[in-house]
Scaffold this motif. Structure first.
Motif, PDB file in Angstrom:
ATOM      1  N   ASP A 153       0.830  -1.211   0.000  1.00 15.63           N
ATOM      2  CA  ASP A 153       0.000   0.000   0.000  1.00 15.63           C
ATOM      3  C   ASP A 153       0.863   1.259   0.000  1.00 15.63           C
ATOM      4  N   ALA A 154       2.057   1.167   0.610  1.00 15.10           N
ATOM      5  CA  ALA A 154       2.966   2.310   0.641  1.00 15.10           C
ATOM      6  C   ALA A 154       3.752   2.482  -0.654  1.00 15.10           C
ATOM      7  N   GLY A 155       3.642   1.533  -1.567  1.00 15.29           N
ATOM      8  CA  GLY A 155       4.368   1.632  -2.834  1.00 15.29           C
ATOM      9  C   GLY A 155       5.832   1.279  -2.718  1.00 15.29           C
ATOM     10  N   ILE A 156       6.204   0.511  -1.711  1.00 18.75           N
ATOM     11  CA  ILE A 156       7.600   0.099  -1.550  1.00 18.75           C
ATOM     12  C   ILE A 156       7.928  -0.979  -2.585  1.00 18.75           C
ATOM     13  N   GLU A 157       9.072  -0.832  -3.245  1.00 23.02           N
ATOM     14  CA  GLU A 157       9.486  -1.819  -4.244  1.00 23.02           C
ATOM     15  C   GLU A 157       9.863  -3.125  -3.544  1.00 23.02           C
ATOM     16  N   MET A 158       9.254  -4.212  -4.015  1.00 24.37           N
ATOM     17  CA  MET A 158       9.475  -5.519  -3.402  1.00 24.37           C
ATOM     18  C   MET A 158       9.684  -6.568  -4.484  1.00 24.37           C
ATOM     19  N   TYR A 159      10.429  -7.598  -4.152  1.00 24.75           N
ATOM     20  CA  TYR A 159      10.576  -8.734  -5.061  1.00 24.75           C
ATOM     21  C   TYR A 159       9.291  -9.547  -5.112  1.00 24.75           C
ATOM     22  N   ASP A 160       8.650  -9.681  -3.976  1.00 22.98           N
ATOM     23  CA  ASP A 160       7.413 -10.447  -3.863  1.00 22.98           C
ATOM     24  C   ASP A 160       6.812 -10.169  -2.493  1.00 22.98           C
ATOM     25  N   SER A 161       5.536 -10.405  -2.348  1.00 21.84           N
ATOM     26  CA  SER A 161       4.903 -10.295  -1.036  1.00 21.84           C
ATOM     27  C   SER A 161       5.191 -11.554  -0.227  1.00 21.84           C
ATOM     28  N   VAL A 162       5.292 -11.389   1.079  1.00 19.81           N
ATOM     29  CA  VAL A 162       5.566 -12.502   1.977  1.00 19.81           C
ATOM     30  C   VAL A 162       4.260 -12.957   2.600  1.00 19.81           C
ATOM     31  N   ALA A 163       3.991 -14.240   2.504  1.00 19.07           N
ATOM     32  CA  ALA A 163       2.826 -14.838   3.136  1.00 19.07           C
ATOM     33  C   ALA A 163       3.311 -15.812   4.201  1.00 19.07           C
ATOM     34  N   ALA A 164       2.612 -15.846   5.330  1.00 19.32           N
ATOM     35  CA  ALA A 164       3.029 -16.690   6.448  1.00 19.32           C
ATOM     36  C   ALA A 164       1.857 -17.520   6.939  1.00 19.32           C
ATOM     37  N   CYS A 165       2.170 -18.668   7.498  1.00 26.02           N
ATOM     38  CA  CYS A 165       1.168 -19.565   8.059  1.00 26.02           C
ATOM     39  C   CYS A 165       1.811 -20.359   9.185  1.00 26.02           C
ATOM     40  N   SER A 166       1.008 -20.748  10.156  1.00 26.71           N
ATOM     41  CA  SER A 166       1.496 -21.524  11.291  1.00 26.71           C
ATOM     42  C   SER A 166       0.756 -22.852  11.355  1.00 26.71           C
ATOM     43  N   MET A 167       1.399 -23.833  11.973  1.00 26.86           N
ATOM     44  CA  MET A 167       0.810 -25.160  12.113  1.00 26.86           C
ATOM     45  C   MET A 167       1.191 -25.729  13.464  1.00 26.86           C
ATOM     46  N   GLY A 168       0.352 -26.630  13.972  1.00 22.23           N
ATOM     47  CA  GLY A 168       0.618 -27.319  15.224  1.00 22.23           C
ATOM     48  C   GLY A 168       0.520 -28.818  15.021  1.00 22.23           C
ATOM     49  N   LEU A 169       1.276 -29.566  15.802  1.00 22.35           N
ATOM     50  CA  LEU A 169       1.326 -31.023  15.664  1.00 22.35           C
ATOM     51  C   LEU A 169       0.316 -31.672  16.598  1.00 22.35           C
ATOM     52  N   ARG A 170      -0.497 -32.542  16.033  1.00 19.60           N
ATOM     53  CA  ARG A 170      -1.452 -33.312  16.816  1.00 19.60           C
ATOM     54  C   ARG A 170      -1.251 -34.779  16.487  1.00 19.60           C
ATOM     55  N   GLY A 171      -0.614 -35.501  17.374  1.00 19.59           N
ATOM     56  CA  GLY A 171      -0.285 -36.889  17.094  1.00 19.59           C
ATOM     57  C   GLY A 171       0.698 -36.980  15.953  1.00 19.59           C
ATOM     58  N   ALA A 172       0.280 -37.587  14.846  1.00 18.65           N
ATOM     59  CA  ALA A 172       1.123 -37.683  13.651  1.00 18.65           C
ATOM     60  C   ALA A 172       0.652 -36.741  12.559  1.00 18.65           C
ATOM     61  N   GLN A 173      -0.306 -35.870  12.838  1.00 21.10           N
ATOM     62  CA  GLN A 173      -0.855 -34.972  11.841  1.00 21.10           C
ATOM     63  C   GLN A 173      -0.580 -33.528  12.220  1.00 21.10           C
ATOM     64  N   TRP A 174      -0.415 -32.688  11.187  1.00 26.62           N
ATOM     65  CA  TRP A 174      -0.221 -31.261  11.385  1.00 26.62           C
ATOM     66  C   TRP A 174      -1.541 -30.541  11.180  1.00 26.62           C
ATOM     67  N   VAL A 175      -1.813 -29.593  12.057  1.00 31.28           N
ATOM     68  CA  VAL A 175      -3.063 -28.835  12.033  1.00 31.28           C
ATOM     69  C   VAL A 175      -2.735 -27.400  11.664  1.00 31.28           C
ATOM     70  N   ALA A 176      -3.432 -26.861  10.681  1.00 28.02           N
ATOM     71  CA  ALA A 176      -3.155 -25.515  10.180  1.00 28.02           C
ATOM     72  C   ALA A 176      -3.835 -24.457  11.024  1.00 28.02           C
ATOM     73  N   ASP A 177      -3.134 -23.339  11.218  1.00 26.27           N
ATOM     74  CA  ASP A 177      -3.703 -22.137  11.831  1.00 26.27           C
ATOM     75  C   ASP A 177      -4.380 -22.453  13.167  1.00 26.27           C
ATOM     76  N   CYS A 178      -3.574 -22.842  14.140  1.00 32.10           N
ATOM     77  CA  CYS A 178      -4.105 -23.240  15.451  1.00 32.10           C
ATOM     78  C   CYS A 178      -4.490 -22.010  16.270  1.00 32.10           C
ATOM     79  N   CYS A 179      -5.576 -22.139  17.027  1.00 26.77           N
ATOM     80  CA  CYS A 179      -5.937 -21.107  17.990  1.00 26.77           C
ATOM     81  C   CYS A 179      -5.103 -21.318  19.261  1.00 26.77           C
ATOM     82  N   GLN A 180      -5.332 -20.485  20.270  1.00 25.81           N
ATOM     83  CA  GLN A 180      -4.496 -20.546  21.468  1.00 25.81           C
ATOM     84  C   GLN A 180      -4.624 -21.882  22.189  1.00 25.81           C
ATOM     85  N   ALA A 181      -5.861 -22.391  22.327  1.00 28.79           N
ATOM     86  CA  ALA A 181      -6.056 -23.668  23.014  1.00 28.79           C
ATOM     87  C   ALA A 181      -5.388 -24.812  22.262  1.00 28.79           C
TER      88      ALA A 181
END
Length: 267
Positions: A178-206
């Motif tokens: 929005d500020a017009g700063i020259e960038m190579y690309d936008s950065v996107a981020a995501c978090s995951m939590g481990l539940r047993g042998a599976q990964w869970v996307a975008d975990c809440c605090q609990a």
């Protein structure tokens, strides 16, 4: 003759006591029992809402104190705002490359389990460095010699530490665009939590509290480059490799949402 000695170090309990209530929020409860509380799948992120320019001075309201670019980012119960100032005169007059600085703060009411102080804590300073390392590789700092670009991030509501940091990275990327700063690309981020042998996307605090391991990845999908990775807890090499692959795919989805929001802001 006996004397009546009172032990003033003791604190008398109440005359009437009640048994504690044990509910879903009790310690040791499994937040994944019966599925996720909001009905999402294990690979689904919370709904995203983003708006650019809420803190920027428009054409009809010019102001020297207005931010060069700003963004508001909402993902479920995570709400973050960011204001970007610059490029402006830096502190080093002979620098060949620009400098990107970030200041991260929690609002006093951002965390439901703890009231934050108005003074920046050690964790906020640490997260500020994380954000700088995650976003700086995407900025063309060589195009801004002797200049400084400042980003000020405020967490209005938090629901998961790793999810809040990921939302802050996404919000900064939108504010820089929005500020017009020259960038190579936008950065996107995501978090995951481990539940047993599976990964869970975008975990809440609990869910983060119940997960033995969590991972945060910042990714530039167009350049196919990971700018930052943070793992908290223990996981096997196979689980870590699976998390990296899954998390980068989730970042690509988030990146598509950010791009659509930025395109809509130009219309």
């Amino acid at each position: 003759m006996a004397t009546n000695i009172m032990d003033r170090r003791r604190i008398n309990g109440p005359a009437r006591s009640v048994e504690p209530l044990y509910g879903p929020g009790a310690a040791g409860a499994d937040p994944f029992a019966g599925g996720r509380a909001d009905g999402r799948g294990l690979d689904q992120v919370r709904a995203i809402y983003m708006k650019t320019g809420p803190l920027s001075g428009g054409q009809h309201e010019p102001s020297e104190s207005a931010a060069s670019g700003s963004a508001y980012y909402e993902q479920g119960r995570v709400r973050v705002s960011c204001a970007v100032y610059g490029p402006r005169q830096g502190r080093r007059s002979n620098a060949r490359m620009g400098v990107f600085d970030c200041e991260f703060r929690y609002a006093p009411f951002a965390c439901s389990w703890k009231r934050r102080s108005h003074v920046r804590g050690a964790d906020e300073k640490e997260i500020s460095l994380m954000l700088e390392h995650a976003v700086a590789p995407a900025i063309r700092l060589e195009a801004y010699p002797k200049a400084c670009i400042d980003a000020f991030v405020t967490v209005i509501e938090s629901d998961g530490k790793a999810a809040t940091i990921a939302a802050a990275i996404n919000c900064i990327s939108a504010a820089l665009a929005d500020a017009g700063i020259e960038m190579y690309d936008s950065v996107a981020a995501c978090s995951m939590g481990l539940r047993g042998a599976q990964w869970v996307a975008d975990c809440c605090q609990a869910e983060e509290d119940a997960a033995p391991c969590s991972m945060l990845i910042a990714h530039m999908p167009s350049a196919d480059e990971v700018t930052y990775i943070l793992q908290h807890g223990k996981a096997t090499p196979e689980q870590t490799d699976q998390a990296v692959q899954t998390c980068t795919n989730m970042c690509t989805r988030v990146y598509a949402v950010i791009c659509r929001c930025l395109q809509a802001s130009l219309e």
